[in-house]
Design an enzyme around this catalytic site. Structure first.
Site, short mmCIF file in Angstrom:
data_model
loop_
_atom_site.label_atom_id
_atom_site.label_comp_id
_atom_site.label_asym_id
_atom_site.label_seq_id
_atom_site.Cartn_x
_atom_site.Cartn_y
_atom_site.Cartn_z
CB CYS A 43 -0.93 -0.01 1.21
SG CYS A 43 -1.80 1.55 1.41
CB CYS A 48 -3.11 2.60 -1.69
SG CYS A 48 -3.49 0.89 -1.34
CE LYS A 51 -4.68 4.16 -6.34
NZ LYS A 51 -5.30 2.86 -6.25
CE1 TYR A 178 -10.67 -1.95 -6.35
CE2 TYR A 178 -10.76 -4.22 -7.10
CZ TYR A 178 -11.19 -3.21 -6.24
OH TYR A 178 -12.13 -3.48 -5.29
CD GLU A 182 -7.09 2.15 -8.99
OE1 GLU A 182 -8.02 2.24 -8.19
OE2 GLU A 182 -5.93 1.86 -8.64
CG HIS A 468 -29.36 22.74 -4.61
ND1 HIS A 468 -29.46 21.89 -5.70
CD2 HIS A 468 -29.54 24.00 -5.07
CE1 HIS A 468 -29.71 22.63 -6.77
NE2 HIS A 468 -29.76 23.90 -6.42
CD GLU A 473 -28.71 18.70 -5.44
OE1 GLU A 473 -29.81 19.01 -4.97
OE2 GLU A 473 -27.94 19.53 -5.97
P1 NDP Z 1 -7.73 -7.96 -10.53
O1 NDP Z 1 -7.89 -9.36 -10.08
O2 NDP Z 1 -8.67 -6.91 -10.07
O3 NDP Z 1 -7.69 -7.91 -12.11
C1 NDP Z 1 -6.88 -8.75 -12.87
C2 NDP Z 1 -7.24 -8.54 -14.32
O4 NDP Z 1 -6.33 -9.25 -15.15
C3 NDP Z 1 -8.63 -9.03 -14.66
O5 NDP Z 1 -9.20 -8.15 -15.59
C4 NDP Z 1 -8.35 -10.40 -15.29
O6 NDP Z 1 -9.30 -10.76 -16.24
C5 NDP Z 1 -7.05 -10.12 -16.00
N1 NDP Z 1 -6.24 -11.30 -16.20
C6 NDP Z 1 -5.89 -12.23 -15.28
N2 NDP Z 1 -5.11 -13.17 -15.86
C7 NDP Z 1 -4.96 -12.81 -17.15
C8 NDP Z 1 -4.28 -13.38 -18.25
N3 NDP Z 1 -3.60 -14.51 -18.14
N4 NDP Z 1 -4.35 -12.74 -19.45
C9 NDP Z 1 -5.06 -11.60 -19.56
N5 NDP Z 1 -5.73 -11.02 -18.56
C10 NDP Z 1 -5.68 -11.62 -17.37
O7 NDP Z 1 -6.23 -7.63 -10.15
P2 NDP Z 1 -5.42 -6.29 -10.05
O8 NDP Z 1 -4.03 -6.72 -10.27
O9 NDP Z 1 -5.98 -5.21 -10.91
O10 NDP Z 1 -5.62 -5.86 -8.55
C11 NDP Z 1 -5.34 -6.80 -7.50
C12 NDP Z 1 -6.12 -6.46 -6.27
O11 NDP Z 1 -5.56 -5.32 -5.68
C13 NDP Z 1 -7.58 -6.12 -6.52
O12 NDP Z 1 -8.38 -7.24 -6.54
C14 NDP Z 1 -7.88 -5.22 -5.37
O13 NDP Z 1 -8.33 -6.00 -4.31
C15 NDP Z 1 -6.56 -4.57 -5.05
N6 NDP Z 1 -6.51 -3.19 -5.52
C16 NDP Z 1 -7.39 -2.29 -5.02
C17 NDP Z 1 -7.39 -1.00 -5.45
C18 NDP Z 1 -8.38 -0.04 -4.90
O14 NDP Z 1 -8.98 -0.33 -3.89
N7 NDP Z 1 -8.62 1.09 -5.55
C19 NDP Z 1 -6.44 -0.53 -6.44
C20 NDP Z 1 -5.56 -1.55 -6.92
C21 NDP Z 1 -5.61 -2.83 -6.47
P3 NDP Z 1 -10.70 -11.49 -15.83
O15 NDP Z 1 -11.61 -10.40 -15.31
O16 NDP Z 1 -11.18 -12.07 -17.12
O17 NDP Z 1 -10.36 -12.51 -14.80
#
Ligand code: NDP
Length: 485
Positions: A43, A48, A51, A178, A182, A468, A473
């Site tokens: 984080c 976080c 980022k 995410y 982002e 407002h 709102e």
């Molecule tokens: P996520 O699990 O959210 O997303 C991973 C993405 O990669 C999905 O779209 C998935 O597709 C895709 N993917 C996975 N494997 C492959 C592959 N082999 N080829 C192509 N695409 C693939 O992971 P993130 O890394 O984005 O984030 C990890 C975690 O970190 C989040 O779950 C969250 O909990 C936390 N986080 C929170 C944030 C916040 O609160 N703002 C910000 C950043 C991270 P598919 O959907 O098809 O599985």
């Protein structure tokens, strides 16, 4: 039996640090903590916090346009990645210092070392020291995962993005979660040409369909080349001919002089020159950098867990009960290493609940219900509770939704749209879910989350007078359901 420590924590991220210092500070327990990298964990050091600072940096360009529309005679200058990165690094150093001092101040003994579990009560450090502890808490977090394709090491992951010597001119982001969304918005805002491949039908799987649809629409409108139903099929270092072809096609050299292309990124091979990519839809293109945002894996390998009897899931997550206790009664685990809800505030809560349970004699299960969260895309999404799709599968619902052009950007002639949405139980009238897509949605959902967590009904929202003129709102002025199902 006497132990060297009452508690030994492995991992100095948000969850581990909080558990260690509360156990030591509040209960006087003798606590040791080992961290092999930097205090603050994902984080603070590579997630976080940096980022969000990059999100802030990326929002100034559209603000300048907007300022002009409001009568300011101001011009957008250049963004200096080098200046920003220097300040960012200094800020992370400062925050790491804060974490170190918090541990020292509460009497936790720190070890800058890697720790391995030897048995139910013993840890061995990379320094060669061995300690016994009445309880061991594993808070080792997670790490970014590259997909299993040839040459994947040519791509960077989220850990690398904060250390790039230069910003790429043209980047391909893989993933639709995410991190992918982002960073697509952040880099687009910083002037990078962004292409994003997502293998599924719509980004941000698991979030409310209408909300993620609007975010995808706005991301595309802001210039991100979002390619759905598309994945990376092949990648390799681009040839000189491909690079010059790309250069002449774009007539801009992708921002990097040929001699600088050898050092475009951190990591061993990652980013060390343009990459040729072929997509599953047959497109071939050269990018300065390929960024894999394809999910994260728990950091649970080679730390002696299974040998000690701790059960891991197939994905490597530590299996725990509601009190974060593993299959070995003296070993507990919290945070991303357990792959429950991978969010910093949740890891902190799990750490606090662990201390309450083990050191304060007050068994406290971790409450994972109705966790508000935000995705810092542009616009942001704030969400709490069930999506429309989940709620509809559960019970009869009413949906109240509105989408409109917010006053500030509409005045400036921008096409931005925002969305407010409530999912209401027909039976209990409780608000089961609240989804907001708007600038500042992360701030709004924190407060809406209190009401939803308290079990507020739609009528409670209706009884609340609107503030407002604001965007939010609308959340208390939606009179008739948009649909029922
Ligand atoms: P996520 O699990 O959210 O997303 C991973 C993405 O990669 C999905 O779209 C998935 O597709 C895709 N993917 C996975 N494997 C492959 C592959 N082999 N080829 C192509 N695409 C693939 O992971 P993130 O890394 O984005 O984030 C990890 C975690 O970190 C989040 O779950 C969250 O909990 C936390 N986080 C929170 C944030 C916040 O609160 N703002 C910000 C950043 C991270 P598919 O959907 O098809 O599985």
């Amino acid at each position: 039996m006497s132990f060297d420590f009452d508690l030994f924590v492995i991992g100095g991220g948000s969850g581990g640090v909080r558990a260690a210092r509360v156990a030591a500070g509040d209960t006087g327990a003798k606590v040791g903590l080992a961290e092999m990298d930097r205090y603050g964990g994902t984080c603070v050091i590579r997630g976080c916090v940096p980022k969000k600072l990059m999100v802030f940096a990326s929002t100034y360009a559209p603000m300048v346009d907007e300022a002009q529309a409001y009568g300011w005679s101001t011009e957008l200058g250049d963004f200096s990645w080098t200046d920003f990165r220097g300040k960012l690094e200094a800020e992370l150093d400062r925050l790491e210092g804060v974490y170190r001092r918090l541990l020292d101040g509460s009497g936790v003994q720190k070890f800058d070392a890697r720790a391995v579990v030897k048995d139910a009560h013993t840890v061995e450090l990379s320094t060669g020291e061995t300690f016994t502890a009445k309880h061991i808490l594993v808070a080792t977090g997670g790490r970014p995962q590259r997909p299993d394709i040839a040459n994947a090491e040519l791509g960077i992951v989220s850990d690398d993005i904060f250390h790039l010597p230069e910003l790429p001119k043209k980047i391909l982001i893989i993933g639709g979660g995410y991190i992918a969304c982002e960073f697509a918005c952040i880099l687009n805002g910083l002037g990078v040409e962004v292409t994003q491949y997502y293998r599924g039908a719509q980004i941000l799987r698991g979030f409310d369909d209408e909300a993620r649809g609007l975010i995808a629409e706005q991301m595309t409108a802001s210039g991100i080349k979002l390619k759905l139903g598309t994945n990376i099929e092949e990648m390799r270092r681009a040839t000189e001919a491909e690079i010059s072809g790309a250069v002449s096609a774009e007539n801009d050299g992708m921002g990097l002089p040929p001699e600088a292309r050898g050092q475009a990124s951190a990591g061993q091979d990652a980013g060390a020159g343009p990459v040729w990519v072929k997509s599953t839809t047959g497109e071939e293109e050269v990018f300065d950098t390929v960024f894999f945002a394809t999910g994260r894996s728990p950091n649970t390998t080679d730390i002696g867990l299974e040998e000690a009897g701790v059960a891991l899931s197939r994905s490597g997550a530590i299996e725990v009960d509601a009190f974060s206790q593993t299959a070995v009664p003296s070993i507990y685990a919290i945070g991303d290493a357990t792959d429950r809800v991978n969010l910093t505030p949740v890891a902190i809560r799990e750490g606090m609940a662990f201390v309450e349970t083990v050191f304060k004699g007050n068994p406290t299960p971790v409450d994972h219900e109705l966790i508000p969260s935000a995705v810092f895309t542009q616009p942001e999404m704030g969400t709490v509770g069930l999506t429309e799709e989940e709620a509809r599968d559960q019970e009869p619902i009413e949906v109240y939704a509105t989408s409109f052009k917010p006053m500030q950007s509409s005045f400036a002639g921008r096409p931005d749209r925002v969305m407010m949405k409530l999912i209401v139980s027909q039976k209990t009238r409780k608000v089961l879910g609240c989804h907001i897509v708007a600038p500042g949605a992360g701030e709004m959902i924190q407060l809406a989350g209190v009401a939803v967590k308290m079990g507020a009904t739609k009528e409670d929202f209706d009884r609340t007078v609107a503030v407002h003129p604001t965007m939010s709102e609308e959340i208390v002025t939606m009179k008739s359901p948009t649909r029922s199902s």
